[in-house]
Design a protein around this motif. Sequence first.
Motif, PDB file in Angstrom:
ATOM      1  N   TYR A   1       0.876  -1.166   0.000  1.00 60.55           N
ATOM      2  CA  TYR A   1       0.000   0.000   0.000  1.00 60.55           C
ATOM      3  C   TYR A   1       0.910   1.212   0.000  1.00 60.55           C
ATOM      4  O   TYR A   1       1.866   1.277   0.788  1.00 60.55           O
ATOM      5  N   SER A   2       0.660   2.161  -0.889  1.00 58.31           N
ATOM      6  CA  SER A   2       1.491   3.355  -0.979  1.00 58.31           C
ATOM      7  C   SER A   2       0.610   4.558  -1.211  1.00 58.31           C
ATOM      8  O   SER A   2      -0.198   4.560  -2.144  1.00 58.31           O
ATOM      9  N   GLN A   3       0.766   5.555  -0.375  1.00 60.50           N
ATOM     10  CA  GLN A   3      -0.060   6.752  -0.527  1.00 60.50           C
ATOM     11  C   GLN A   3       0.679   7.858  -1.262  1.00 60.50           C
ATOM     12  O   GLN A   3       0.097   8.573  -2.049  1.00 60.50           O
ATOM     13  N   ARG A   4       1.988   7.988  -1.020  1.00 60.91           N
ATOM     14  CA  ARG A   4       2.744   9.086  -1.620  1.00 60.91           C
ATOM     15  C   ARG A   4       3.861   8.601  -2.551  1.00 60.91           C
ATOM     16  O   ARG A   4       4.641   9.400  -3.029  1.00 60.91           O
ATOM     17  N   GLY A   5       3.925   7.297  -2.801  1.00 62.52           N
ATOM     18  CA  GLY A   5       4.851   6.782  -3.796  1.00 62.52           C
ATOM     19  C   GLY A   5       6.109   6.107  -3.279  1.00 62.52           C
ATOM     20  O   GLY A   5       6.776   5.396  -4.029  1.00 62.52           O
ATOM     21  N   SER A   6       6.462   6.290  -2.009  1.00 64.27           N
ATOM     22  CA  SER A   6       7.703   5.711  -1.487  1.00 64.27           C
ATOM     23  C   SER A   6       7.651   4.196  -1.400  1.00 64.27           C
ATOM     24  O   SER A   6       8.597   3.506  -1.800  1.00 64.27           O
ATOM     25  N   VAL A   7       6.557   3.662  -0.873  1.00 62.82           N
ATOM     26  CA  VAL A   7       6.444   2.205  -0.757  1.00 62.82           C
ATOM     27  C   VAL A   7       6.328   1.585  -2.144  1.00 62.82           C
ATOM     28  O   VAL A   7       6.868   0.513  -2.401  1.00 62.82           O
ATOM     29  N   HIS A   8       5.675   2.274  -3.054  1.00 64.15           N
ATOM     30  CA  HIS A   8       5.605   1.820  -4.448  1.00 64.15           C
ATOM     31  C   HIS A   8       7.015   1.725  -5.044  1.00 64.15           C
ATOM     32  O   HIS A   8       7.340   0.744  -5.734  1.00 64.15           O
ATOM     33  N   ALA A   9       7.864   2.726  -4.790  1.00 66.87           N
ATOM     34  CA  ALA A   9       9.240   2.706  -5.307  1.00 66.87           C
ATOM     35  C   ALA A   9      10.015   1.526  -4.731  1.00 66.87           C
ATOM     36  O   ALA A   9      10.759   0.853  -5.452  1.00 66.87           O
ATOM     37  N   LEU A  10       9.836   1.244  -3.440  1.00 65.58           N
ATOM     38  CA  LEU A  10      10.483   0.079  -2.833  1.00 65.58           C
ATOM     39  C   LEU A  10       9.959  -1.213  -3.468  1.00 65.58           C
ATOM     40  O   LEU A  10      10.725  -2.131  -3.753  1.00 65.58           O
ATOM     41  N   ALA A  11       8.642  -1.285  -3.676  1.00 61.55           N
ATOM     42  CA  ALA A  11       8.029  -2.476  -4.284  1.00 61.55           C
ATOM     43  C   ALA A  11       8.619  -2.746  -5.664  1.00 61.55           C
ATOM     44  O   ALA A  11       8.892  -3.898  -6.017  1.00 61.55           O
ATOM     45  N   GLN A  12       8.838  -1.687  -6.433  1.00 65.35           N
ATOM     46  CA  GLN A  12       9.421  -1.865  -7.769  1.00 65.35           C
ATOM     47  C   GLN A  12      10.843  -2.415  -7.678  1.00 65.35           C
ATOM     48  O   GLN A  12      11.232  -3.256  -8.484  1.00 65.35           O
ATOM     49  N   GLN A  13      11.617  -1.953  -6.689  1.00 68.30           N
ATOM     50  CA  GLN A  13      12.984  -2.458  -6.527  1.00 68.30           C
ATOM     51  C   GLN A  13      12.978  -3.913  -6.076  1.00 68.30           C
ATOM     52  O   GLN A  13      13.790  -4.704  -6.541  1.00 68.30           O
ATOM     53  N   LEU A  14      12.081  -4.268  -5.158  1.00 69.95           N
ATOM     54  CA  LEU A  14      11.965  -5.663  -4.753  1.00 69.95           C
ATOM     55  C   LEU A  14      11.598  -6.527  -5.952  1.00 69.95           C
ATOM     56  O   LEU A  14      12.148  -7.612  -6.134  1.00 69.95           O
ATOM     57  N   ALA A  15      10.676  -6.033  -6.786  1.00 72.60           N
ATOM     58  CA  ALA A  15      10.275  -6.777  -7.985  1.00 72.60           C
ATOM     59  C   ALA A  15      11.456  -6.971  -8.924  1.00 72.60           C
ATOM     60  O   ALA A  15      11.629  -8.054  -9.498  1.00 72.60           O
ATOM     61  N   ARG A  16      12.297  -5.957  -9.071  1.00 73.77           N
ATOM     62  CA  ARG A  16      13.489  -6.095  -9.913  1.00 73.77           C
ATOM     63  C   ARG A  16      14.418  -7.166  -9.357  1.00 73.77           C
ATOM     64  O   ARG A  16      14.995  -7.958 -10.106  1.00 73.77           O
ATOM     65  N   GLY A  17      14.570  -7.171  -8.030  1.00 72.09           N
ATOM     66  CA  GLY A  17      15.401  -8.192  -7.398  1.00 72.09           C
ATOM     67  C   GLY A  17      14.844  -9.586  -7.620  1.00 72.09           C
ATOM     68  O   GLY A  17      15.589 -10.526  -7.923  1.00 72.09           O
ATOM     69  N   ILE A  18      13.533  -9.724  -7.474  1.00 72.20           N
ATOM     70  CA  ILE A  18      12.876 -11.016  -7.707  1.00 72.20           C
ATOM     71  C   ILE A  18      13.138 -11.476  -9.132  1.00 72.20           C
ATOM     72  O   ILE A  18      13.528 -12.611  -9.381  1.00 72.20           O
ATOM     73  N   GLU A  19      12.927 -10.582 -10.079  1.00 68.51           N
ATOM     74  CA  GLU A  19      13.027 -10.949 -11.490  1.00 68.51           C
ATOM     75  C   GLU A  19      14.469 -11.076 -11.979  1.00 68.51           C
ATOM     76  O   GLU A  19      14.700 -11.513 -13.102  1.00 68.51           O
ATOM     77  N   SER A  20      15.441 -10.731 -11.119  1.00 68.38           N
ATOM     78  CA  SER A  20      16.848 -10.954 -11.478  1.00 68.38           C
ATOM     79  C   SER A  20      17.221 -12.433 -11.332  1.00 68.38           C
ATOM     80  O   SER A  20      18.273 -12.851 -11.801  1.00 68.38           O
ATOM     81  N   MET A  21      16.346 -13.204 -10.696  1.00 67.14           N
ATOM     82  CA  MET A  21      16.552 -14.648 -10.555  1.00 67.14           C
ATOM     83  C   MET A  21      15.881 -15.357 -11.733  1.00 67.14           C
ATOM     84  O   MET A  21      14.696 -15.147 -11.994  1.00 67.14           O
ATOM     85  N   ASP A  22      16.643 -16.171 -12.445  1.00 63.66           N
ATOM     86  CA  ASP A  22      16.071 -16.932 -13.558  1.00 63.66           C
ATOM     87  C   ASP A  22      14.938 -17.813 -13.051  1.00 63.66           C
ATOM     88  O   ASP A  22      15.103 -18.529 -12.069  1.00 63.66           O
TER      89      ASP A  22
END
Length: 197
Positions: A9-30
């Motif tokens: 849940y993100s109201q001002r965008g910070s948690v959304h930005a973290l979520a995107q980085q976590l997603a990048r980390g997840i998707e860096s794994m084949d």
Amino acid sequence: MVEILVLYYSQRGSVHALAQQLARGIESMDGATARLRTVPKVSPVCAASAPEIPAVGAPYVEAADLAECVGLALGSPTRFGNMAAPMKYFWDSTAAQWSAGTLTGKPACVFTSTASAHGGQESTLLSMMLPLLHHGMLLLGLPYAEEALSRTRSGGTPYGASHVAGSEGDPTLTDDERQLAFAQGRRLAAIAMKLGS
């Protein structure tokens, strides 16, 4: 391909930005992909309801998302040292999944953002762990083997990735915050894949 649910849940965008980085980390794994989902705001008017699909951002989470994921990254901004009401409201509605053991044995991690460095990041991360423990999930933190954890002057805790947004709510992550969120997502995917094999 295994799917890891990144629920935030993100109201001002910070948690959304973290979520995107976590997603990048997840998707860096084949063999791993991230499924981003959010929760609707809680209305102060009891009869009000949110649209079925948000106007922008990730779709709202559904019961199937919990069942189909092999791991979960959970994020919320801090509200007085606790997760935000919309996220708590969602978890309060998961008794059927708890009873069925839908999330039992799946790995999970948590992440947050605060306005100040001492704004309750760790207590918020701990508060988000409680429903996950009740669901039988296996909680992962961030080990100090991640060098950014020892040098960060902004967000980042051994309990999970975090961001210090400041009083203006700046969602721009520092290099250390970005690196730690990425590492947390990668670690979650790696462990989920090991548990699934």
